[in-house]
Design a protein around this motif. Structure first.
Motif, PDB file in Angstrom:
ATOM      1  N   LEU A 219      -2.216  -7.366   8.911  1.00  0.00           N
ATOM      2  CA  LEU A 219      -2.517  -8.483   7.907  1.00  0.00           C
ATOM      3  C   LEU A 219      -3.833  -9.167   8.581  1.00  0.00           C
ATOM      4  O   LEU A 219      -4.645  -9.845   8.293  1.00  0.00           O
ATOM      5  N   ALA A 220      -3.361  -9.490   9.940  1.00  0.00           N
ATOM      6  CA  ALA A 220      -4.089 -10.441  10.782  1.00  0.00           C
ATOM      7  C   ALA A 220      -5.729  -9.793  10.857  1.00  0.00           C
ATOM      8  O   ALA A 220      -6.686 -10.515  11.316  1.00  0.00           O
ATOM      9  N   ASP A 226     -10.829  -6.421   1.432  1.00  0.00           N
ATOM     10  CA  ASP A 226     -10.610  -5.015   1.612  1.00  0.00           C
ATOM     11  C   ASP A 226      -9.139  -4.639   1.983  1.00  0.00           C
ATOM     12  O   ASP A 226      -9.038  -4.464   3.215  1.00  0.00           O
ATOM     13  N   THR A 227      -8.350  -5.214   0.950  1.00  0.00           N
ATOM     14  CA  THR A 227      -6.688  -5.112   1.320  1.00  0.00           C
ATOM     15  C   THR A 227      -6.240  -3.903   1.166  1.00  0.00           C
ATOM     16  O   THR A 227      -4.852  -3.327   1.555  1.00  0.00           O
ATOM     17  N   THR A 228      -6.836  -2.670   0.482  1.00  0.00           N
ATOM     18  CA  THR A 228      -6.014  -1.681   0.073  1.00  0.00           C
ATOM     19  C   THR A 228      -5.469  -0.797   1.294  1.00  0.00           C
ATOM     20  O   THR A 228      -4.329  -0.074   1.276  1.00  0.00           O
ATOM     21  N   ASN A 229      -6.363  -0.508   1.992  1.00  0.00           N
ATOM     22  CA  ASN A 229      -5.987   0.383   3.320  1.00  0.00           C
ATOM     23  C   ASN A 229      -4.869  -0.264   4.034  1.00  0.00           C
ATOM     24  O   ASN A 229      -3.979   0.587   4.618  1.00  0.00           O
ATOM     25  N   ILE A 251       2.820  -0.797  -1.789  1.00  0.00           N
ATOM     26  CA  ILE A 251       2.051   0.285  -2.793  1.00  0.00           C
ATOM     27  C   ILE A 251       1.611  -0.440  -4.247  1.00  0.00           C
ATOM     28  O   ILE A 251       0.605  -0.215  -4.682  1.00  0.00           O
ATOM     29  N   GLU A 252       2.635  -1.295  -4.747  1.00  0.00           N
ATOM     30  CA  GLU A 252       2.385  -1.728  -6.250  1.00  0.00           C
ATOM     31  C   GLU A 252       1.326  -2.972  -5.994  1.00  0.00           C
ATOM     32  O   GLU A 252       1.025  -3.453  -7.186  1.00  0.00           O
ATOM     33  N   LYS A 253       1.141  -3.357  -4.621  1.00  0.00           N
ATOM     34  CA  LYS A 253       0.240  -4.352  -4.501  1.00  0.00           C
ATOM     35  C   LYS A 253      -1.353  -3.946  -4.781  1.00  0.00           C
ATOM     36  O   LYS A 253      -2.090  -4.776  -4.940  1.00  0.00           O
ATOM     37  N   ILE A 254      -1.401  -2.464  -4.581  1.00  0.00           N
ATOM     38  CA  ILE A 254      -2.691  -1.874  -4.664  1.00  0.00           C
ATOM     39  C   ILE A 254      -3.221  -1.738  -6.342  1.00  0.00           C
ATOM     40  O   ILE A 254      -2.465  -1.501  -7.111  1.00  0.00           O
ATOM     41  N   THR A 260     -10.285   4.517  -4.389  1.00  0.00           N
ATOM     42  CA  THR A 260     -10.784   4.998  -2.914  1.00  0.00           C
ATOM     43  C   THR A 260      -9.576   5.668  -2.237  1.00  0.00           C
ATOM     44  O   THR A 260     -10.170   6.607  -1.235  1.00  0.00           O
ATOM     45  N   THR A 261      -8.560   5.109  -2.358  1.00  0.00           N
ATOM     46  CA  THR A 261      -7.553   5.814  -1.792  1.00  0.00           C
ATOM     47  C   THR A 261      -6.446   6.501  -2.578  1.00  0.00           C
ATOM     48  O   THR A 261      -5.173   6.681  -2.211  1.00  0.00           O
ATOM     49  N   SER A 262      -6.961   6.780  -3.760  1.00  0.00           N
ATOM     50  CA  SER A 262      -5.779   7.389  -4.735  1.00  0.00           C
ATOM     51  C   SER A 262      -5.189   8.610  -4.067  1.00  0.00           C
ATOM     52  O   SER A 262      -3.988   8.950  -4.423  1.00  0.00           O
ATOM     53  N   TYR A 263      -5.911   9.453  -3.390  1.00  0.00           N
ATOM     54  CA  TYR A 263      -5.292  10.770  -2.658  1.00  0.00           C
ATOM     55  C   TYR A 263      -4.028  10.308  -1.997  1.00  0.00           C
ATOM     56  O   TYR A 263      -2.638  10.911  -1.925  1.00  0.00           O
ATOM     57  N   ASP A 264      -4.271   9.299  -0.958  1.00  0.00           N
ATOM     58  CA  ASP A 264      -3.324   8.952   0.037  1.00  0.00           C
ATOM     59  C   ASP A 264      -1.841   8.089  -0.796  1.00  0.00           C
ATOM     60  O   ASP A 264      -0.954   8.337  -0.251  1.00  0.00           O
TER      61      ASP A 264
END
Length: 448
Positions: A219-220, A226-229, A251-254, A260-264
């Motif tokens: 987080l730092a 751009d928090t998703t990754n 995961i629920e925060k996304i 963009t990261t649906s697969y992962d």
């Protein structure tokens, strides 16, 4: 080297081989270096290699891109010889540290466009340090060496050393290293250096299996836009540590709108819900993943949850869904071929011919080959034509050999087609292509 050559050399005898090596040494510097290293005693090795590294760091001639491959091999050989000749772990560590210290001198006089020279430091040298450090009981001393190496990593070729840290440091020393960089991150005024320290902590937190520390470090360095990754990485850290419920909360925060990261994300959800014993949610995630990208791997994940006995029904239902959607999708076409639905694959190609893009040759050529082998020649012809036209329109002669291969494929299979389904027959198509590209004499001369 083939065994027959080895046997012939052995048959020459010791004296003949010694004479040959002496002759080799007199003809080239590399031969002399090879013999010098071959004859080193254990007592001589450390001093010899220390001088060799100093010499490399002091040289100032420029290594061009064309010379970089040979120079990379020279550096790799040096590290390989150190490993084979220097048996004392502390001596090996000292030499490896000395090698790291010449990274700036080496890289500033090199065209390392290929990245191969930098990789010697980030890969070979890191591996060598780990090799020796894992044998050395002086862990406090090793800890200081690691800190010193990372203190001046201007070219980002030393940080890979931390990826090996758990191989040569125990948990207590790993934690000490993490504490050192945590203090540095908190007290560092330079933003870049602070981010570097946090990135080191992330690497160490993974090896410590400490998700809370990883969360803090990740987080730092997270941009608020751009928090998703970051959330995904943190979820993985908690899942690995045996806390699937915390992983799910991240995961629920996304945002559900972030694709963009649906697969992962859905791969992770399958694993999380499996750990939590939520079969319905696990199946839902598996279906979402499969529908997002239909392939063998995702089908297998789905079948592992819903049951292998449902495979035929799922393939049939998904085939019907695929054919109803008019937009071309590469993974859907591949799915049809992978599951033996060649009749439907032919229909899919013929109905979406205008959406095919010959630039996508890595995907399309295997499909064309498969359709041809299965006896579906018209869809194969359509794809080969797209591939051929892409080559000709690119106007680059270095790709002509691909185009010639496609055209010869067309020549070969054209007489196997009795019904062209309102498509231009091959002979007429050939004349059209020739008329449009007849000035590409380099292509036609090679074709004939």
């Amino acid at each position: 080297m083939p065994s027959n050559i080895h046997n012939k050399l052995v048959a020459l005898g010791v004296e003949a081989l010694a004479d040959a090596l002496m002759e080799l040494a007199s003809r080239c510097e590399t031969g002399q270096i090879f013999i010098d290293r071959l004859l080193l005693s254990n007592d001589q090795a450390s001093n010899y290699f220390s001088n060799a590294i100093k010499k490399l760091g002091a040289e100032n001639y420029f290594i061009s891109w064309r010379e970089s491959e040979a120079f990379t091999a020279e550096l790799e050989q040096l590290l390989g010889d150190i490993k084979s000749k220097v048996g004392n772990p502390q001596s090996g560590i000292e030499l490896t540290c000395q090698f790291f210290e010449i990274d700036k001198a080496i890289l500033e006089r090199s065209d390392d466009s290929s990245g191969s020279i930098g990789a010697v430091f980030s890969s070979n040298a890191s591996d060598l340090f780990s090799f020796y450090a894992s044998q050395c009981p002086e862990k406090d001393w090793i800890l200081e060496k690691v800190i010193n190496i990372l203190r001046n990593d201007q070219y980002n070729v030393r940080d890979a050393l931390l990826n090996h840290a758990k191989d040569f440091l125990d948990t207590d020393h790993l934690q000490q290293l993490a504490d050192h960089f945590s203090e540095k991150a908190r007290n560092e005024s330079d933003d870049y250096e602070q981010r570097v320290a946090w990135s080191y902590i992330q690497t160490l937190a993974r090896q410590l299996n400490n998700p809370k520390l990883f969360e803090q470090a990740r987080l730092a360095t997270t941009d608020k836009h751009d928090t998703t990754n970051s959330y995904l990485d943190i979820a993985k850290a908690y899942l690995k540590s045996g806390k699937p419920e915390v992983a799910l909360s991240w995961i629920e925060k996304i945002s559900p709108d972030d694709v963009t990261t649906s697969y992962d994300k859905h791969n992770l959800l399958i694993e999380i819900h499996g750990k939590l014993g939520n079969p319905k949610e696990q199946e839902k995630a598996a279906w979402t993943l499969f529908r997002w990208y239909r392939d063998k791997e995702n089908l297998e994940k789905l079948l592992n949850i819903v049951g292998k006995d449902k495979k035929a029904r799922i393939i049939a239902d998904e085939t019907a869904i695929i054919l109803k959607v008019q937009a071309f999708n590469a993974s859907n076409l591949k799915f049809l071929c992978e599951n033996g639905r060649f009749q439907e694959a032919e229909e899919y190609i013929l109905d979406r011919e205008d959406q095919l893009n010959g630039e996508n040759h890595y995907f399309l050529e295997p499909i064309a080959n498969t359709m041809e082998k299965q006896g579906f020649h018209l869809p194969a012809v359509i794809i080969y034509r797209q591939l051929l036209e892409s080559v000709l329109e690119r106007r680059n002669s270095k790709y002509y050999h691909h185009g010639i291969r496609y055209l010869k494929k067309l020549d070969k299979i054209t007489n196997k087609i009795s019904d062209w389904k309102n498509r231009t027959p091959h002979q007429d198509y050939f004349h059209k292509i020739y008329a449009e590209h007849k000035r590409k004499t380099a292509f036609w001369s090679k074709y004939r």
